[in-house]
Design a protein around this motif. Structure first.
Motif, PDB file in Angstrom:
ATOM      1  N   CYS A  45       0.829  -1.219   0.000  1.00  0.00           N
ATOM      2  CA  CYS A  45       0.000   0.000   0.000  1.00  0.00           C
ATOM      3  C   CYS A  45       0.859   1.263   0.000  1.00  0.00           C
ATOM      4  O   CYS A  45       1.868   1.324   0.675  1.00  0.00           O
ATOM      5  CB  CYS A  45      -0.916  -0.010   1.223  1.00  0.00           C
TER       6      CYS A  45
ATOM      7  N   ASN B 277      -0.605   4.276   0.763  1.00  0.00           N
ATOM      8  CA  ASN B 277      -1.235   5.256   1.662  1.00  0.00           C
ATOM      9  C   ASN B 277      -1.018   4.977   3.137  1.00  0.00           C
ATOM     10  O   ASN B 277      -0.908   5.898   3.930  1.00  0.00           O
ATOM     11  CB  ASN B 277      -2.758   5.274   1.449  1.00  0.00           C
TER      12      ASN B 277
ATOM     13  N   CYS C 191      -5.082  -0.077   2.137  1.00  0.00           N
ATOM     14  CA  CYS C 191      -6.221   0.859   2.104  1.00  0.00           C
ATOM     15  C   CYS C 191      -7.257   0.414   1.066  1.00  0.00           C
ATOM     16  O   CYS C 191      -8.414   0.794   1.134  1.00  0.00           O
ATOM     17  CB  CYS C 191      -5.743   2.274   1.797  1.00  0.00           C
ATOM     18  N   LYS C 192      -6.816  -0.364   0.081  1.00  0.00           N
ATOM     19  CA  LYS C 192      -7.649  -0.852  -1.032  1.00  0.00           C
ATOM     20  C   LYS C 192      -8.148   0.278  -1.929  1.00  0.00           C
ATOM     21  O   LYS C 192      -9.081   0.093  -2.706  1.00  0.00           O
ATOM     22  CB  LYS C 192      -8.829  -1.701  -0.518  1.00  0.00           C
ATOM     23  N   GLU C 193      -7.572   1.472  -1.795  1.00  0.00           N
ATOM     24  CA  GLU C 193      -7.991   2.604  -2.621  1.00  0.00           C
ATOM     25  C   GLU C 193      -6.868   3.162  -3.489  1.00  0.00           C
ATOM     26  O   GLU C 193      -7.119   3.692  -4.571  1.00  0.00           O
ATOM     27  CB  GLU C 193      -8.537   3.735  -1.725  1.00  0.00           C
TER      28      GLU C 193
HETATM   29 ZN   LIG Z   1      -3.348   1.280  -0.591  1.00  0.00          ZN
END
Ligand SMILES: [Zn+2]
Length: 203
Positions: free
Chosen positions: A166, A168, A174-176
């Motif tokens: 990740c 973030n 975060c899966k974003e």
């Molecule tokens: Zn992430």
């Protein structure tokens, strides 16, 4: 004796390359190298440490904080130019004849492209000599194909559980962010593909 040095970030791509190297050279002939910036904690580096411990791989971590000081950030273009060069110098001075890097070609960074890699390979040959072979085994693959390699080596869950990618967050994915999106979309694409394949085989 063929030996390999893998540049290991602790993310999906480089850890898959580490598994491929172990499969090819045997874990006694594989070494891993990770980089930190000014000793700053990073979850992926902790993952890299743990992965090497579990797979019984000799692991060296180097602090290259000077690059962060120069670029005023640790997210600067051209980073792979430096990291691969450092790894090649280490390999050459330690009798290791292969350097393996987890460059993934679908990245937006110019120093992840095939053009960059082929040119760097030639430059390293000129600068260091012909005895170092540099490989980027997953540079032409997409994420689902990289998951497939892990699965075929019997390490799909290992990669899921032990690697961190990740941009973030440091505590969980975060899966974003783009890195998370590619990781998880790649996994679901691969699992769908695998399920379809299993169905076809049953018929
Ligand atoms: Zn992430």
């Amino acid at each position: 004796m063929d030996k390999a040095l893998v540049i290991l970030s602790g993310g999906q791509d480089s850890t898959t390359c580490l598994l491929m190297a172990i499969n090819k050279f045997g874990n006694k002939n594989v070494y891993a190298m990770s980089f930190v910036y000014n000793n700053k904690y990073r979850r992926d580096i902790e993952c890299a440490k743990q992965i090497c411990k579990e797979l019984n791989i000799k692991h060296e971590i180097y602090d290259i904080g000077v690059l962060q000081d120069i670029a005023k950030s640790n997210d600067f273009e051209g980073r792979n130019l430096i990291l691969i060069s450092l790894a090649a110098i280490y390999a050459n001075t330690n009798g290791i004849n292969n350097v393996i890097c987890g460059l993934a070609g679908n990245s937006s960074h110019p120093d992840c492209t095939t053009e960059f890699f082929e040119n760097l390979k030639n430059t390293i040959k000129i600068a260091i000599g012909n005895n170092i072979n540099i490989e980027a085994p997953i540079i032409k693959l997409d994420k689902s194909e990289i998951w497939e390699i892990a699965d075929k080596l019997g390490y799909l869950e290992f990669i899921e559980d032990k690697t961190f990618s990740c941009w973030n967050r440091q505590d969980k994915h975060c899966k974003e962010c783009l890195s998370c999106k590619m990781r998880f979309e790649g996994l679901s694409k691969y699992l769908k593909f695998k399920k379809a394949g299993d169905k076809n085989n049953e018929q």
